[in-house]
Design an enzyme around this catalytic site. Sequence first.
Site, PDB file in Angstrom:
ATOM      1  N   TYR A 150      27.061  12.927  13.710  1.00 40.18           N
ATOM      2  CA  TYR A 150      27.521  12.118  12.762  1.00 40.18           C
ATOM      3  C   TYR A 150      29.096  11.710  13.253  1.00 40.18           C
ATOM      4  CZ  TYR A 150      29.003  16.812  11.147  1.00 40.18           C
ATOM      5  OH  TYR A 150      29.524  17.863  11.107  1.00 40.18           O
ATOM      6  N   LYS A 194      24.041  30.557   9.488  1.00 42.51           N
ATOM      7  CA  LYS A 194      22.809  30.133   9.048  1.00 42.51           C
ATOM      8  C   LYS A 194      21.505  31.001   9.020  1.00 42.51           C
ATOM      9  CE  LYS A 194      23.982  25.347   9.075  1.00 42.51           C
ATOM     10  NZ  LYS A 194      23.390  23.802   9.167  1.00 42.51           N
ATOM     11  N   ASP A 247      19.112  21.306   4.695  1.00 44.28           N
ATOM     12  CA  ASP A 247      19.209  20.588   6.017  1.00 44.28           C
ATOM     13  C   ASP A 247      17.955  19.756   6.287  1.00 44.28           C
ATOM     14  OD1 ASP A 247      21.913  21.136   6.881  1.00 44.28           O
ATOM     15  OD2 ASP A 247      21.321  22.896   7.854  1.00 44.28           O
TER      16      ASP A 247
HETATM   17  N1  LIG Z   1      23.725  15.144  10.653  1.00 44.17           N
HETATM   18  C1  LIG Z   1      23.719  16.375  10.065  1.00 44.17           C
HETATM   19  O1  LIG Z   1      23.802  16.780   8.875  1.00 44.17           O
HETATM   20  C2  LIG Z   1      23.883  17.643  11.039  1.00 44.17           C
HETATM   21  C3  LIG Z   1      23.555  18.809  10.682  1.00 44.17           C
HETATM   22  C4  LIG Z   1      23.287  19.893  11.915  1.00 44.17           C
HETATM   23  C5  LIG Z   1      23.922  19.279  13.012  1.00 44.17           C
HETATM   24  N2  LIG Z   1      24.242  18.080  13.524  1.00 44.17           N
HETATM   25  C6  LIG Z   1      24.634  17.626  14.925  1.00 44.17           C
HETATM   26  O2  LIG Z   1      23.492  17.806  15.823  1.00 44.17           O
HETATM   27  C7  LIG Z   1      24.035  18.103  17.041  1.00 44.17           C
HETATM   28  C8  LIG Z   1      23.459  19.785  17.307  1.00 44.17           C
HETATM   29  O3  LIG Z   1      23.651  20.727  16.480  1.00 44.17           O
HETATM   30  P1  LIG Z   1      23.270  22.122  16.775  1.00 44.17           P
HETATM   31  O4  LIG Z   1      23.606  22.854  15.729  1.00 44.17           O
HETATM   32  O5  LIG Z   1      21.550  21.864  16.724  1.00 44.17           O
HETATM   33  O6  LIG Z   1      23.554  22.401  18.108  1.00 44.17           O
HETATM   34  P2  LIG Z   1      23.094  23.793  19.128  1.00 44.17           P
HETATM   35  O7  LIG Z   1      22.420  24.746  18.564  1.00 44.17           O
HETATM   36  O8  LIG Z   1      24.245  24.135  19.990  1.00 44.17           O
HETATM   37  O9  LIG Z   1      22.131  22.869  20.167  1.00 44.17           O
HETATM   38  C9  LIG Z   1      22.486  21.849  20.893  1.00 44.17           C
HETATM   39  C10 LIG Z   1      21.261  21.105  21.555  1.00 44.17           C
HETATM   40  O10 LIG Z   1      21.918  19.931  22.270  1.00 44.17           O
HETATM   41  C11 LIG Z   1      21.329  20.171  23.565  1.00 44.17           C
HETATM   42  N3  LIG Z   1      22.461  19.442  24.309  1.00 44.17           N
HETATM   43  C12 LIG Z   1      24.027  19.783  24.609  1.00 44.17           C
HETATM   44  N4  LIG Z   1      24.605  18.902  25.269  1.00 44.17           N
HETATM   45  C13 LIG Z   1      23.410  17.979  25.775  1.00 44.17           C
HETATM   46  C14 LIG Z   1      23.522  17.068  26.878  1.00 44.17           C
HETATM   47  N5  LIG Z   1      24.637  16.731  27.380  1.00 44.17           N
HETATM   48  N6  LIG Z   1      22.554  16.719  27.154  1.00 44.17           N
HETATM   49  C15 LIG Z   1      21.211  17.069  26.571  1.00 44.17           C
HETATM   50  N7  LIG Z   1      20.936  17.874  25.710  1.00 44.17           N
HETATM   51  C16 LIG Z   1      22.342  18.522  25.395  1.00 44.17           C
HETATM   52  C17 LIG Z   1      21.265  21.656  23.943  1.00 44.17           C
HETATM   53  O11 LIG Z   1      20.346  21.798  25.072  1.00 44.17           O
HETATM   54  P3  LIG Z   1      20.064  23.124  25.530  1.00 44.17           P
HETATM   55  O12 LIG Z   1      19.306  24.253  24.937  1.00 44.17           O
HETATM   56  O13 LIG Z   1      19.599  22.861  26.859  1.00 44.17           O
HETATM   57  O14 LIG Z   1      21.462  23.936  25.712  1.00 44.17           O
HETATM   58  C18 LIG Z   1      20.467  22.117  22.606  1.00 44.17           C
HETATM   59  O15 LIG Z   1      19.213  21.444  22.564  1.00 44.17           O
HETATM   60  C19 LIG Z   1      25.558  18.322  16.851  1.00 44.17           C
HETATM   61  O16 LIG Z   1      26.148  17.112  17.168  1.00 44.17           O
HETATM   62  C20 LIG Z   1      25.801  18.571  15.352  1.00 44.17           C
HETATM   63  O17 LIG Z   1      27.054  17.819  14.923  1.00 44.17           O
HETATM   64  C21 LIG Z   1      24.093  17.243  12.526  1.00 44.17           C
END
Ligand SMILES: NC(=O)c1ccc[n+]([C@@H]2O[C@H](COP(=O)([O-])OP(=O)(O)OC[C@H]3O[C@@H](n4cnc5c(N)ncnc54)[C@H](OP(=O)(O)O)[C@@H]3O)[C@@H](O)[C@H]2O)c1
Length: 287
Positions: A229, A72, A108
């Site tokens: 999701y 992205k 998004d």
């Molecule tokens: N609905 C949709 O259209 C959509 C779109 C995009 C993403 N998502 C979902 O959103 C989530 C995050 O995606 P992303 O791309 O942003 O991932 P990412 O860039 O890897 O970021 C993950 C985030 O979650 C935090 N985190 C991970 N495990 C944790 C825990 N056990 N306790 C507290 N904080 C935790 C991380 O904190 P640190 O910085 O401390 O590591 C970071 O802020 C995923 O589940 C993904 O499937 C959904």
Amino acid sequence: MSRITGRTKVCGIIGDPVEHSMSPAMQNAAFQELGLDYVYLPFRVGRDDLEKAIEGVRALGIVGLNVTIPHKVAVIPFLDKLDPLAEEIGAVNTIVNSGGSLAGYNTDATGFLQALIERGIEPEGKKVVVLGAGGASRGICFILAQNGARLTLLNRTLERAQELARRVAGETGREVKALALNEANVTEALRTADILVNTTSAGMSPRADETPVPAKLLKKDLAVFDIVYNPVQTRLLREAEAAGARTINGVDMLVWQGVEAFSLWTGRDAPVEIMKREAMRALRRED
Ligand SMILES: NC(=O)c1ccc[n+]([C@@H]2O[C@H](COP(=O)([O-])OP(=O)(O)OC[C@H]3O[C@@H](n4cnc5c(N)ncnc54)[C@H](OP(=O)(O)O)[C@@H]3O)[C@@H](O)[C@H]2O)c1
């Protein structure tokens, strides 16, 4: 796929992995519903092949593309222009090919906003607590700040929250608070909050028993949006519902980003309900 002809327009998604994407099911059902001669395909593209893949989009005349993890941000230098919102966010999830000129968008972020608005929730003047400062949080924080929300951002790694808060504040001119994600800070932030958004992966399968917020902090006058999701009904959403809060799930965001991409590629309004149905079906197949 016997309906494919020499005139069929091709869209797709690039990412790594893409095998579990729900977008092919959702977009192909939408094309079919509207009788459009389009098809949507998944393309697994590794990091080292990204530039070649984008050249291929031009060479093959692929009309529209979604871009997912890990491309992205990395895709931006290979595009011809950026929509102002995508430029501000610094990430692209949708590309439109107009005669070989590639424009990048971030649906998004607009999809997230649309999912909120669909539920009658306008961010203007609302106090919004966002958990997480990863890739997904970026666009969400920008669009919320741009639309007048008062943001508090909490992240497990405080420095990431501070960095994102600085960027959002710098670009939008709005104050954004950044705090470490711990129970004391969540308690304080939620005391006066209108909306809670979880963008962390806490609660995502296979760790579906996790939640980023203790149930006792959830309350009736809160709207809770969990962008996770898988599962659709996360522990956070279950506990929020039990507390009487309004809830919005991650499928809504996923569907609305697809709805907006569909319109950019086809110039038509997307059949939202069909896309929701297909996204849910595809999710059930993955379970
Ligand atoms: N609905 C949709 O259209 C959509 C779109 C995009 C993403 N998502 C979902 O959103 C989530 C995050 O995606 P992303 O791309 O942003 O991932 P990412 O860039 O890897 O970021 C993950 C985030 O979650 C935090 N985190 C991970 N495990 C944790 C825990 N056990 N306790 C507290 N904080 C935790 C991380 O904190 P640190 O910085 O401390 O590591 C970071 O802020 C995923 O589940 C993904 O499937 C959904």
